[in-house]
Write a protein that holds these residues in place. Structure first.
Motif, PDB file in Angstrom:
ATOM      1  N   VAL A  85       0.836  -1.199   0.000  1.00 34.08           N
ATOM      2  CA  VAL A  85       0.000   0.000   0.000  1.00 34.08           C
ATOM      3  C   VAL A  85       0.875   1.255   0.000  1.00 34.08           C
ATOM      4  O   VAL A  85       1.821   1.364   0.783  1.00 34.08           O
ATOM      5  CB  VAL A  85      -0.951  -0.002   1.211  1.00 34.08           C
ATOM      6  CG1 VAL A  85      -1.733   1.299   1.303  1.00 34.08           C
ATOM      7  CG2 VAL A  85      -1.903  -1.188   1.141  1.00 34.08           C
ATOM      8  N   ASP A  86       0.549   2.172  -0.907  1.00 32.55           N
ATOM      9  CA  ASP A  86       1.220   3.471  -1.035  1.00 32.55           C
ATOM     10  C   ASP A  86       2.719   3.358  -1.315  1.00 32.55           C
ATOM     11  O   ASP A  86       3.487   4.257  -0.980  1.00 32.55           O
ATOM     12  CB  ASP A  86       0.984   4.337   0.214  1.00 32.55           C
ATOM     13  CG  ASP A  86      -0.472   4.733   0.367  1.00 32.55           C
ATOM     14  OD1 ASP A  86      -1.184   4.801  -0.658  1.00 32.55           O
ATOM     15  OD2 ASP A  86      -0.910   4.968   1.508  1.00 32.55           O
ATOM     16  N   THR A  87       3.128   2.254  -1.942  1.00 37.32           N
ATOM     17  CA  THR A  87       4.539   2.052  -2.286  1.00 37.32           C
ATOM     18  C   THR A  87       4.638   1.737  -3.771  1.00 37.32           C
ATOM     19  O   THR A  87       4.722   0.577  -4.167  1.00 37.32           O
ATOM     20  CB  THR A  87       5.143   0.903  -1.446  1.00 37.32           C
ATOM     21  OG1 THR A  87       4.869   1.146  -0.072  1.00 37.32           O
ATOM     22  CG2 THR A  87       6.645   0.812  -1.654  1.00 37.32           C
ATOM     23  N   PRO A  88       4.631   2.779  -4.632  1.00 35.80           N
ATOM     24  CA  PRO A  88       4.722   2.522  -6.070  1.00 35.80           C
ATOM     25  C   PRO A  88       6.105   1.998  -6.441  1.00 35.80           C
ATOM     26  O   PRO A  88       7.098   2.307  -5.784  1.00 35.80           O
ATOM     27  CB  PRO A  88       4.462   3.888  -6.696  1.00 35.80           C
ATOM     28  CG  PRO A  88       4.857   4.867  -5.654  1.00 35.80           C
ATOM     29  CD  PRO A  88       4.568   4.212  -4.334  1.00 35.80           C
ATOM     30  N   GLY A  89       6.137   1.189  -7.478  1.00 28.59           N
ATOM     31  CA  GLY A  89       7.406   0.656  -7.960  1.00 28.59           C
ATOM     32  C   GLY A  89       7.166  -0.342  -9.058  1.00 28.59           C
ATOM     33  O   GLY A  89       6.056  -0.487  -9.561  1.00 28.59           O
ATOM     34  N   SER A  90       8.212  -1.050  -9.409  1.00 26.34           N
ATOM     35  CA  SER A  90       8.114  -2.114 -10.398  1.00 26.34           C
ATOM     36  C   SER A  90       9.035  -3.236  -9.971  1.00 26.34           C
ATOM     37  O   SER A  90      10.245  -3.157 -10.153  1.00 26.34           O
ATOM     38  CB  SER A  90       8.517  -1.615 -11.784  1.00 26.34           C
ATOM     39  OG  SER A  90       8.444  -2.693 -12.709  1.00 26.34           O
ATOM     40  N   ALA A  91       8.448  -4.245  -9.359  1.00 28.12           N
ATOM     41  CA  ALA A  91       9.241  -5.394  -8.934  1.00 28.12           C
ATOM     42  C   ALA A  91       8.439  -6.658  -9.165  1.00 28.12           C
ATOM     43  O   ALA A  91       7.314  -6.786  -8.680  1.00 28.12           O
ATOM     44  CB  ALA A  91       9.630  -5.270  -7.460  1.00 28.12           C
ATOM     45  N   ASP A  92       9.008  -7.578  -9.927  1.00 30.04           N
ATOM     46  CA  ASP A  92       8.447  -8.911 -10.067  1.00 30.04           C
ATOM     47  C   ASP A  92       8.859  -9.706  -8.834  1.00 30.04           C
ATOM     48  O   ASP A  92       9.770  -9.329  -8.116  1.00 30.04           O
ATOM     49  CB  ASP A  92       8.967  -9.583 -11.335  1.00 30.04           C
ATOM     50  CG  ASP A  92       8.411  -8.961 -12.609  1.00 30.04           C
ATOM     51  OD1 ASP A  92       7.436  -8.198 -12.524  1.00 30.04           O
ATOM     52  OD2 ASP A  92       8.960  -9.242 -13.688  1.00 30.04           O
ATOM     53  N   GLY A  93       8.189 -10.829  -8.608  1.00 28.38           N
ATOM     54  CA  GLY A  93       8.548 -11.673  -7.470  1.00 28.38           C
ATOM     55  C   GLY A  93       7.321 -12.302  -6.865  1.00 28.38           C
ATOM     56  O   GLY A  93       6.326 -12.560  -7.542  1.00 28.38           O
ATOM     57  N   SER A  94       7.376 -12.535  -5.560  1.00 26.58           N
ATOM     58  CA  SER A  94       6.230 -13.096  -4.857  1.00 26.58           C
ATOM     59  C   SER A  94       5.167 -12.004  -4.722  1.00 26.58           C
ATOM     60  O   SER A  94       5.443 -10.818  -4.925  1.00 26.58           O
ATOM     61  CB  SER A  94       6.653 -13.592  -3.473  1.00 26.58           C
ATOM     62  OG  SER A  94       6.966 -12.492  -2.633  1.00 26.58           O
ATOM     63  N   ALA A  95       3.961 -12.398  -4.360  1.00 25.45           N
ATOM     64  CA  ALA A  95       2.891 -11.414  -4.181  1.00 25.45           C
ATOM     65  C   ALA A  95       3.265 -10.391  -3.119  1.00 25.45           C
ATOM     66  O   ALA A  95       2.957  -9.211  -3.241  1.00 25.45           O
ATOM     67  CB  ALA A  95       1.591 -12.123  -3.811  1.00 25.45           C
ATOM     68  N   GLN A  96       3.966 -10.807  -2.096  1.00 23.15           N
ATOM     69  CA  GLN A  96       4.336  -9.910  -1.002  1.00 23.15           C
ATOM     70  C   GLN A  96       5.439  -8.934  -1.412  1.00 23.15           C
ATOM     71  O   GLN A  96       5.421  -7.774  -1.008  1.00 23.15           O
ATOM     72  CB  GLN A  96       4.786 -10.727   0.204  1.00 23.15           C
ATOM     73  CG  GLN A  96       5.075  -9.872   1.418  1.00 23.15           C
ATOM     74  CD  GLN A  96       5.445 -10.705   2.621  1.00 23.15           C
ATOM     75  OE1 GLN A  96       5.748 -11.889   2.516  1.00 23.15           O
ATOM     76  NE2 GLN A  96       5.425 -10.081   3.787  1.00 23.15           N
ATOM     77  N   THR A  97       6.397  -9.366  -2.228  1.00 23.29           N
ATOM     78  CA  THR A  97       7.509  -8.488  -2.610  1.00 23.29           C
ATOM     79  C   THR A  97       7.239  -7.705  -3.890  1.00 23.29           C
ATOM     80  O   THR A  97       7.997  -6.809  -4.231  1.00 23.29           O
ATOM     81  CB  THR A  97       8.815  -9.297  -2.791  1.00 23.29           C
ATOM     82  OG1 THR A  97       8.637 -10.242  -3.854  1.00 23.29           O
ATOM     83  CG2 THR A  97       9.202 -10.007  -1.510  1.00 23.29           C
TER      84      THR A  97
END
Length: 192
Positions: free
Chosen positions: A48-60
């Motif tokens: 929440v409220d942490t924009p970005g672009s990272a593939d990985g697990s649902a949590q990361t």
């Protein structure tokens, strides 16, 4: 919002908070009826409220303005368009904790453009894609909104998926009917 009938869940792209949310329905009462009080909502993927672009697990995983959703219920795959990253991502709902549960399928994160037709989807450039839908043949259709086009990934499960334009010539106009839909303009397609 899309509904996964087998899992009795619905998925929502919360664009302004940069996450995917999951609504889980309580026990079935009769038919497809459910009680609102027996639903549960949580964050499915992203922070929440942490924009970005990272593939990985649902949590990361990290998103930037996720917008459109479509579901391949048979394969347990959720496809997501991202306006802020100019990408299409795919989330494997059966492997949420795996390091490769979320993967970029098309576009280059943070690179807006109109490039790459007839080539690898990961090397293509999109511009604020919004709508996304699965065709009856398994093709994935993308409303490449700011490019004024609809694009298609014929086989999103391929080892190296490709992308092509199927509607729109890139100009923000609307005219023409007939064969060769990719040569006719379409103005700001959104939903599919």
């Amino acid at each position: 919002i899309v509904v996964h009938h087998q899992r009795r869940e619905a998925y929502v792209a919360e664009s302004g908070r940069h996450v995917l949310r999951r609504i889980s329905f309580g026990p079935e009462q009769s038919g497809l009826n459910f009680r609102i009080a027996e639903t549960y909502m949580d964050v499915l993927a992203g922070a929440v409220d942490t924009p970005g672009s990272a593939d990985g697990s649902a949590q990361t995983a990290r998103f930037h303005r996720p917008t459109g959703l479509t579901l391949d219920e048979d394969r347990d795959l959720l496809y997501i368009t991202e306006r802020g990253n100019h990408t299409v991502r795919v989330l494997d709902l059966s492997r949420l904790n795996d390091d490769d549960a979320l993967q970029t399928l098309a576009g280059q994160p943070g690179q807006r453009g109109n490039f790459g037709d007839e080539g690898p989807a990961l090397q293509a450039q999109l511009n604020e894609p919004r709508g996304v839908a699965l065709g009856p043949d398994g093709s994935l259709y993308i409303a490449d909104t700011a490019n004024h086009r609809v694009r298609r990934i014929p086989d999103p499960a391929a080892e190296t998926p490709t992308i092509e334009a199927v509607l729109g010539d890139g100009s923000p106009a609307s005219s023409g009917v007939g064969l060769g839909a990719a040569s006719f303009p379409v103005d700001t397609p959104v939903g599919l």
